[in-house]
Design a protein around this motif. Structure first.
Motif, short mmCIF file in Angstrom:
data_model
loop_
_atom_site.label_atom_id
_atom_site.label_comp_id
_atom_site.label_asym_id
_atom_site.label_seq_id
_atom_site.Cartn_x
_atom_site.Cartn_y
_atom_site.Cartn_z
N ASP A 63 54.45 29.76 35.70
CA ASP A 63 55.49 30.76 35.46
C ASP A 63 54.85 32.03 34.92
O ASP A 63 53.89 31.97 34.13
N PRO A 64 55.38 33.19 35.31
CA PRO A 64 54.81 34.44 34.78
C PRO A 64 55.20 34.67 33.33
O PRO A 64 56.17 34.08 32.83
N ILE A 65 54.45 35.52 32.67
CA ILE A 65 54.83 36.01 31.34
C ILE A 65 56.08 36.86 31.52
O ILE A 65 56.15 37.68 32.43
N SER A 66 57.08 36.66 30.69
CA SER A 66 58.32 37.43 30.86
C SER A 66 58.06 38.91 30.59
O SER A 66 57.20 39.28 29.77
N LEU A 67 58.79 39.75 31.29
CA LEU A 67 58.63 41.19 31.12
C LEU A 67 58.94 41.61 29.69
O LEU A 67 58.24 42.46 29.11
N SER A 68 59.95 41.01 29.10
CA SER A 68 60.32 41.39 27.73
C SER A 68 59.19 41.07 26.75
O SER A 68 58.91 41.86 25.84
N LEU A 69 58.54 39.92 26.93
CA LEU A 69 57.42 39.57 26.04
C LEU A 69 56.25 40.52 26.26
O LEU A 69 55.62 40.96 25.29
N ALA A 70 55.96 40.85 27.52
CA ALA A 70 54.87 41.79 27.82
C ALA A 70 55.14 43.14 27.15
O ALA A 70 54.24 43.74 26.54
N GLU A 71 56.37 43.61 27.26
CA GLU A 71 56.71 44.91 26.66
C GLU A 71 56.60 44.85 25.14
O GLU A 71 56.15 45.81 24.51
N GLU A 72 57.02 43.73 24.55
CA GLU A 72 56.95 43.60 23.11
C GLU A 72 55.49 43.60 22.63
O GLU A 72 55.16 44.20 21.60
N MET A 73 54.60 42.95 23.38
CA MET A 73 53.18 42.92 23.00
C MET A 73 52.57 44.31 23.12
O MET A 73 51.75 44.71 22.29
N ILE A 74 52.96 45.06 24.14
CA ILE A 74 52.46 46.43 24.29
C ILE A 74 53.00 47.29 23.15
O ILE A 74 52.27 48.09 22.54
N ARG A 75 54.29 47.11 22.85
CA ARG A 75 54.94 47.91 21.81
C ARG A 75 54.30 47.67 20.45
O ARG A 75 54.23 48.58 19.62
N SER A 76 53.85 46.46 20.21
CA SER A 76 53.24 46.12 18.92
C SER A 76 51.72 46.33 18.94
O SER A 76 51.02 45.79 18.08
N ASP A 77 51.23 47.08 19.93
CA ASP A 77 49.81 47.41 20.04
C ASP A 77 48.94 46.17 20.15
O ASP A 77 47.86 46.08 19.57
N ASN A 78 49.45 45.20 20.92
CA ASN A 78 48.73 43.94 21.10
C ASN A 78 48.40 43.72 22.57
O ASN A 78 48.42 42.60 23.06
N ILE A 79 48.08 44.82 23.27
CA ILE A 79 47.85 44.72 24.71
C ILE A 79 46.59 43.91 25.01
O ILE A 79 46.50 43.26 26.06
#
Length: 698
Positions: free
Chosen positions: A72-88
């Motif tokens: 299963d892919p990483i959910s878009l919401s989780l990906a955005e949250e990780m980017i938003r928290s500077d955890n790319i």
């Protein structure tokens, strides 16, 4: 560390959100499977267009139609949250982990990118970052719907510019939805005329019927009720006729796949549609609008006679229904296997795999990117199952790192400190201590190592009292634990100097067979790849023999961590252009390395720009085996190495892991006193992998 090996990663990326990537990416998978290649598929991050709770379209069809095991892919919401928290960086590591999970023995992994959407600006650059992190060959999908070659060329030029900073240039383009009269050769000619050397992998027209929606999807989207089911499960809508005229004018518009939309009181249109269906015209269905039900008399007449006709009812007005149908998403849906099968086959039929040179015997080993490096570092360290002693056990950063390593099973960490001191630090910093984190009070084991230490240092006249005094230093005590084989590695330096860490190792561990010196390397996690810098921490001014040994040690370290070494012996002069003692030392060291390691790719003396930039390499060092792609850099002295690594680290905001010590019989590694928790975690992992490599060598 696991070597990268020879494999291909094809990254399919969009140039617009005009259509999903399922058709081109899975069409590519189908073409590769037809050609006999073993293929894996992964979609790392879900699309914005995927409804909540619904299976991702590409993942669904890769499983059901290509018979592949797909995570299963990483959910878009989780990906955005990780980017938003500077955890790319963690996000990219997770993406690399997904790809590596499915790779297995597959020759080729097809990775599908993310569609850009206006409401999801944070993911705008994630596609490029994924391609770079995977060191993938990027394939851009360009819509050919307009048929305008100039527009296609401009889009390809933009895509080529977008990926030009990636490890690999644009590998090719796929152009779906071409109108009649435009072919792959036309696009290839237009690209050549525009001086764009981008292969056309596929150019596929829209085949008849491939855009036909299922009638059941229409019912679901518009919320219709079903009067007669008829052929609802198999019917497809290729055209819509809104019946506002008399039947004699409408019958000319009836075609296979027509959905007829009319108010429920237009009995004439209803009868004409039913007759067309009964005469052999495969009408998709009849939709009755305005909330007017089928009249009872007509209902009783049609029911037993026209059972194959799907009749739907809606309360919406005819105009509103027509508007909704025009705006309805025409893309393939989960479960529509027949249509997706046709789309995949159509794409595969028009793919030219020859332009990808899949059967070439060339070396396809890829650059080690930072997310790959971090992922493999943790994976290989976990497999080593090493015990690593941390003499600075009550230092807060070290404590946090030990907890992370314990929880992730990176290594079995042993903290040398009084348990009550560790508990006090944990309470002060709000740290929860896991039950399986081992803490050893130095006083409880010190006596055990006095006599072994005296024996090891008897030639130096060490007495028991002197040994006992020296073992008060937890770094010395930890080093004795390592020397005695009670642990497999040591990490220190968060509060101790480099000398305090290295001196006991030199006295008690000593150099490994075949090594006369101890040196160091840093792993520099550049945006696109991992570079190795040495020596930047230990030897102030090595002579030619020592410099050659540092180079060979660094090359071995690179190999141990999955990096194919291309060694640049750095100087202020390239080739024979300069003279002087400093250049002569580097030239002599290079000759020694070439003589002792004839299979190693090495060149020097060479300037940094000539070692790393293709155009400069061709100009300054024509014929150099480095070709401007050096990844291991050996600096002529500590002044140059330390200054360079810190300048690159701070100016380019680059993560550096190290220094990792080389040449010791057992792994001891030093930390910078400014080390972050993650730095300590990665250094512990490095040490664990070193211990496994040394054990295997022995």
């Amino acid at each position: 560390m696991t070597a990268l090996g020879k494999h291909r990663t094809l990254f399919v990326t969009p140039t617009s959100n005009a259509f999903r990537l399922a058709t081109p990416s899975l069409g590519l998978v189908r073409a590769l499977q037809r050609a006999g290649h073993t293929v894996a598929f992964v979609k790392p991050v879900g699309d914005p267009a995927t409804p909540v709770g619904e299976e991702d379209l590409s993942v669904h069809f890769a499983r059901s139609l290509c018979n592949l095991t797909v995570p299963d892919p990483i959910s878009l919401s989780l990906a955005e949250e990780m980017i938003r928290s500077d955890n790319i960086s963690s996000l990219l590591e997770d993406i690399v982990a997904l790809v590596e999970k499915v790779r297995g023995d597959a020759e080729i992994v097809v990775v599908e990118g993310i569609l850009p959407f206006e409401d999801h600006n944070l993911i705008g650059d994630l596609d490029l970052a994924m391609g770079r992190s995977l060191a993938a060959e990027v394939i851009a999908v360009v819509s050919g719907q307009s048929g305008d070659l100039a527009t296609i060329v401009d889009t390809v030029r933009d895509a080529a510019m977008h990926v030009k900073t990636a490890v690999r240039p644009l590998a090719g383009i796929m152009v779906p939805r071409l109108p009649d009269g435009v072919a792959a050769k036309d696009i290839a000619a237009a690209l050549e005329k525009a001086d764009l050397k981008v292969p056309v992998i596929s150019a596929s027209p829209v085949a008849k019927g491939h855009n036909a929606r299922r009638l059941c999807d229409v019912v679901k989207d518009l919320g219709c009720s079903i009067r007669y089911k008829g052929g609802l499960d198999t019917a497809r809508v290729e055209d819509v006729v809104v019946a506002a005229r008399q039947p004699e004018h409408l019958v000319q518009l009836f075609k296979p796949g027509t959905l007829v939309v009319t108010p429920g009181d237009r009995s004439d249109v209803i009868m004409a549609t039913a007759l067309a269906q009964s005469s052999g015209m495969p009408i998709a269905g009849l939709m009755l609008t305005c909330g007017v039900p089928l009249s009872p008399k007509l209902d009783s007449f049609l029911g037993p006679r026209f059972s194959d006709l799907s009749i739907l009812e809606t309360k919406d007005q005819t105009f509103d229904v027509a508007t909704k149908l025009a705006a309805m998403d025409r893309r393939v849906r989960v479960g529509d296997d027949r249509r997706m099968e046709e789309l995949m086959d159509n794409t595969a039929d028009h793919i030219d795999l020859a332009v990808l040179h899949l059967n070439d015997a060339r070396d396809m080993s890829v650059h080690m990117t930072p997310p790959m490096f971090r992922h493999r570092l943790i994976q290989d360290a976990s497999r080593a199952k090493a015990s690593i002693v941390l003499p600075e056990g009550d230092e807060p950063r070290t404590l946090r790192a030990a907890i992370i390593c314990t929880e992730k099973k990176i290594a079995h960490c042993i903290l040398l400190a009084k348990p009550e001191d560790v508990e006090a630090v944990a309470e002060r910093h709000g740290i929860l201590l896991p039950s399986d984190l081992e803490i050893i009070d130095p006083a409880s084991i010190r006596d055990k190592y006095i006599e072994p230490m005296v024996e090891m240092r008897k030639k130096k006249g060490l007495t028991s009292l002197q040994a006992e005094a020296q073992l008060e230093d937890t770094v010395v005590l930890g080093t004795m634990m390592l020397a005695a084989g009670d642990v497999q590695g040591l990490v220190s330096g968060a509060v101790h100097t480099t000398a305090s860490t290295v001196r006991p190792a030199l006295q008690l561990i000593k150099t490994a067979p075949g090594n006369s010196i101890v040196s160091s390397v840093f792993f520099m996690l550049m945006p696109d790849q991992v570079l190795v810098y040495g020596d930047c921490a230990i030897n102030p001014d090595p002579d030619a023999e020592q410099l050659a040994e540092i180079a060979m040690q660094a090359a071995d370290s690179a190999k141990a961590f999955g990096i194919l070494p291309k060694v640049a012996m750095i100087s202020y002069s390239t080739g024979t252009s300069g003279v002087g003692a400093d250049v002569d030392k580097v030239r002599e060291a290079t000759a020694i390395v070439k003589a002792k390691c004839p299979d190693l790719i090495v060149d020097g003396p060479i300037q940094y720009d000539a070692a790393t930039v293709e155009s400069v390499n061709r100009q300054k060092a024509p014929g150099s085996p480095l070709d401007g792609h050096a990844n291991v850099f050996i600096f002529p002295d500590l002044n140059t190495g330390n200054t360079t690594y810190k300048a690159v680290q701070r100016s380019a905001d680059v993560v550096s892991i190290g220094p990792m010590l080389q040449g010791l019989r057992k792994p001891v590694n030093d930390l910078s006193r400014g080390a972050l928790v993650d730095d300590i975690v990665y250094t512990i992992a490095l040490t664990a992998i070193q211990s496994a490599a040394q054990a295997e060598a022995e």
